[in-house]
Design a protein around this motif. Sequence first.
Motif, PDB file in Angstrom:
ATOM      1  N   ALA A  33       0.836  -1.205   0.000  1.00  0.00           N
ATOM      2  CA  ALA A  33       0.000   0.000   0.000  1.00  0.00           C
ATOM      3  C   ALA A  33       0.868   1.252   0.000  1.00  0.00           C
ATOM      4  CB  ALA A  33      -0.917  -0.009   1.217  1.00  0.00           C
ATOM      5  N   PHE A  34       2.171   1.082   0.090  1.00  0.00           N
ATOM      6  CA  PHE A  34       3.105   2.201   0.139  1.00  0.00           C
ATOM      7  C   PHE A  34       4.152   2.028  -0.950  1.00  0.00           C
ATOM      8  CE2 PHE A  34       3.938  -1.075   3.278  1.00  0.00           C
ATOM      9  CZ  PHE A  34       5.209  -1.496   2.941  1.00  0.00           C
ATOM     10  N   SER A  35       4.788   3.140  -1.313  1.00  0.00           N
ATOM     11  CA  SER A  35       5.794   3.059  -2.372  1.00  0.00           C
ATOM     12  C   SER A  35       7.211   3.221  -1.848  1.00  0.00           C
ATOM     13  CB  SER A  35       5.518   4.111  -3.444  1.00  0.00           C
ATOM     14  OG  SER A  35       5.571   5.397  -2.863  1.00  0.00           O
ATOM     15  N   SER A  36       7.360   3.773  -0.635  1.00  0.00           N
ATOM     16  CA  SER A  36       8.698   3.922  -0.051  1.00  0.00           C
ATOM     17  C   SER A  36       8.639   3.585   1.430  1.00  0.00           C
ATOM     18  CB  SER A  36       9.224   5.343  -0.250  1.00  0.00           C
ATOM     19  OG  SER A  36       8.378   6.272   0.395  1.00  0.00           O
ATOM     20  N   ALA A  87      14.575   9.901   5.230  1.00  0.00           N
ATOM     21  CA  ALA A  87      13.481   9.209   5.899  1.00  0.00           C
ATOM     22  C   ALA A  87      12.205  10.028   5.959  1.00  0.00           C
ATOM     23  CB  ALA A  87      13.900   8.804   7.306  1.00  0.00           C
ATOM     24  N   VAL A  88      12.319  11.349   5.952  1.00  0.00           N
ATOM     25  CA  VAL A  88      11.120  12.188   6.031  1.00  0.00           C
ATOM     26  C   VAL A  88      10.257  12.018   4.787  1.00  0.00           C
ATOM     27  CG1 VAL A  88      12.101  13.878   7.607  1.00  0.00           C
ATOM     28  CG2 VAL A  88      12.410  14.168   5.149  1.00  0.00           C
ATOM     29  N   GLY A  89      10.831  11.568   3.688  1.00  0.00           N
ATOM     30  CA  GLY A  89      10.069  11.351   2.467  1.00  0.00           C
ATOM     31  C   GLY A  89       9.455   9.972   2.351  1.00  0.00           C
ATOM     32  N   ALA A  90       9.682   9.115   3.338  1.00  0.00           N
ATOM     33  CA  ALA A  90       9.169   7.753   3.286  1.00  0.00           C
ATOM     34  C   ALA A  90       7.684   7.720   3.631  1.00  0.00           C
ATOM     35  CB  ALA A  90       9.937   6.861   4.259  1.00  0.00           C
ATOM     36  N   ASP A  91       6.948   6.858   2.955  1.00  0.00           N
ATOM     37  CA  ASP A  91       5.527   6.679   3.264  1.00  0.00           C
ATOM     38  C   ASP A  91       5.340   6.017   4.617  1.00  0.00           C
ATOM     39  OD1 ASP A  91       4.877   7.739   0.790  1.00  0.00           O
ATOM     40  OD2 ASP A  91       4.739   5.779  -0.183  1.00  0.00           O
ATOM     41  N   VAL A  92       6.137   4.981   4.895  1.00  0.00           N
ATOM     42  CA  VAL A  92       6.040   4.254   6.165  1.00  0.00           C
ATOM     43  C   VAL A  92       7.427   4.008   6.733  1.00  0.00           C
ATOM     44  CG1 VAL A  92       3.855   3.101   5.619  1.00  0.00           C
ATOM     45  CG2 VAL A  92       5.996   2.019   4.997  1.00  0.00           C
ATOM     46  N   TRP A  93       7.441   3.772   8.040  1.00  0.00           N
ATOM     47  CA  TRP A  93       8.666   3.422   8.758  1.00  0.00           C
ATOM     48  C   TRP A  93       8.446   2.081   9.424  1.00  0.00           C
ATOM     49  CZ3 TRP A  93      11.225   8.020  11.738  1.00  0.00           C
ATOM     50  CH2 TRP A  93      11.344   9.122  10.888  1.00  0.00           C
ATOM     51  N   VAL A  94       9.357   1.145   9.194  1.00  0.00           N
ATOM     52  CA  VAL A  94       9.319  -0.120   9.918  1.00  0.00           C
ATOM     53  C   VAL A  94      10.449  -0.078  10.934  1.00  0.00           C
ATOM     54  CG1 VAL A  94      10.745  -1.415   8.271  1.00  0.00           C
ATOM     55  CG2 VAL A  94       9.178  -2.631   9.747  1.00  0.00           C
ATOM     56  N   VAL A 119       7.982  -9.410   5.942  1.00  0.00           N
ATOM     57  CA  VAL A 119       7.638  -8.958   4.593  1.00  0.00           C
ATOM     58  C   VAL A 119       6.198  -9.315   4.258  1.00  0.00           C
ATOM     59  CG1 VAL A 119       8.130  -9.381   2.141  1.00  0.00           C
ATOM     60  CG2 VAL A 119       9.989  -8.911   3.725  1.00  0.00           C
ATOM     61  N   ARG A 120       5.752 -10.517   4.621  1.00  0.00           N
ATOM     62  CA  ARG A 120       4.365 -10.906   4.360  1.00  0.00           C
ATOM     63  C   ARG A 120       3.393 -10.041   5.157  1.00  0.00           C
ATOM     64  NH1 ARG A 120       6.550 -16.192   4.163  1.00  0.00           N
ATOM     65  NH2 ARG A 120       5.995 -16.612   6.320  1.00  0.00           N
ATOM     66  N   ARG A 121       3.742  -9.714   6.385  1.00  0.00           N
ATOM     67  CA  ARG A 121       2.864  -8.860   7.190  1.00  0.00           C
ATOM     68  C   ARG A 121       2.830  -7.427   6.659  1.00  0.00           C
ATOM     69  NH1 ARG A 121       2.882 -11.265  13.223  1.00  0.00           N
ATOM     70  NH2 ARG A 121       2.964 -13.429  12.582  1.00  0.00           N
ATOM     71  N   LEU A 122       3.947  -6.954   6.127  1.00  0.00           N
ATOM     72  CA  LEU A 122       3.946  -5.627   5.510  1.00  0.00           C
ATOM     73  C   LEU A 122       3.057  -5.636   4.260  1.00  0.00           C
ATOM     74  CD1 LEU A 122       7.709  -4.593   5.709  1.00  0.00           C
ATOM     75  CD2 LEU A 122       5.847  -3.870   7.196  1.00  0.00           C
ATOM     76  N   GLY A 123       3.035  -6.738   3.541  1.00  0.00           N
ATOM     77  CA  GLY A 123       2.191  -6.853   2.357  1.00  0.00           C
ATOM     78  C   GLY A 123       0.710  -6.960   2.699  1.00  0.00           C
ATOM     79  N   ALA A 124       0.396  -7.345   3.938  1.00  0.00           N
ATOM     80  CA  ALA A 124      -1.005  -7.460   4.349  1.00  0.00           C
ATOM     81  C   ALA A 124      -1.633  -6.110   4.664  1.00  0.00           C
ATOM     82  CB  ALA A 124      -1.107  -8.376   5.572  1.00  0.00           C
ATOM     83  N   VAL A 125      -0.819  -5.070   4.806  1.00  0.00           N
ATOM     84  CA  VAL A 125      -1.353  -3.735   5.055  1.00  0.00           C
ATOM     85  C   VAL A 125      -1.990  -3.245   3.761  1.00  0.00           C
ATOM     86  CG1 VAL A 125      -0.757  -1.350   5.618  1.00  0.00           C
ATOM     87  CG2 VAL A 125       0.330  -3.233   6.840  1.00  0.00           C
TER      88      VAL A 125
END
Length: 167
Positions: A30-33, A68-75, A158-164
């Motif tokens: 759901a995010f690009s970065s 990092a300020v340009g990132a859509d999400v932070w893990v 990675v699979r859990r990030l893809g579930a968002v």
Amino acid sequence: MQRRLFLLGASSALLLAGCGFKLREAPTYAFSSIYIVPTGGSTALLLELQRNLESFGTVRVLRDAAAAVGADVWVEVTSEAREQVVVGYNATGGVRELQVRLRVHFKLRTAAGKELIPDTELLLRRDVTYSETLALAKEAEIALLSRDMQTDAVQQIVRRLGAVKSL
């Protein structure tokens, strides 16, 4: 005879097509970065997570804090613990069986601070027989199992990030 073989082949093809089997595809995010916050986790785990996310080519991994300020999400991998617990003893009181554990805590949030995946714990375990006479070989086996568990943990993240589905 040929008709029976044809009907048998056609019916088996229909059964296989209708079972729902499908190879796992690259996840769609759901995010690009994404920015991987370098806290708590080992460098090896964070590098493997970065490589795994970059390998799909659908998400851009930002490496430095300035971008990092340009990132859509932070893990954020908040903690990572590797443990060896004795679970079995022999008749003389020596170690007979060990359990190797990897415990990883991570969370995902947007750059604005909205929590998409709350603090989540992954616990992976592997059982290993132990022998004093084969101590070096068993240490190598434990190291191999630890790397395998690390890879498994990264794939689960990675699979859990893809579930968002939405930010």
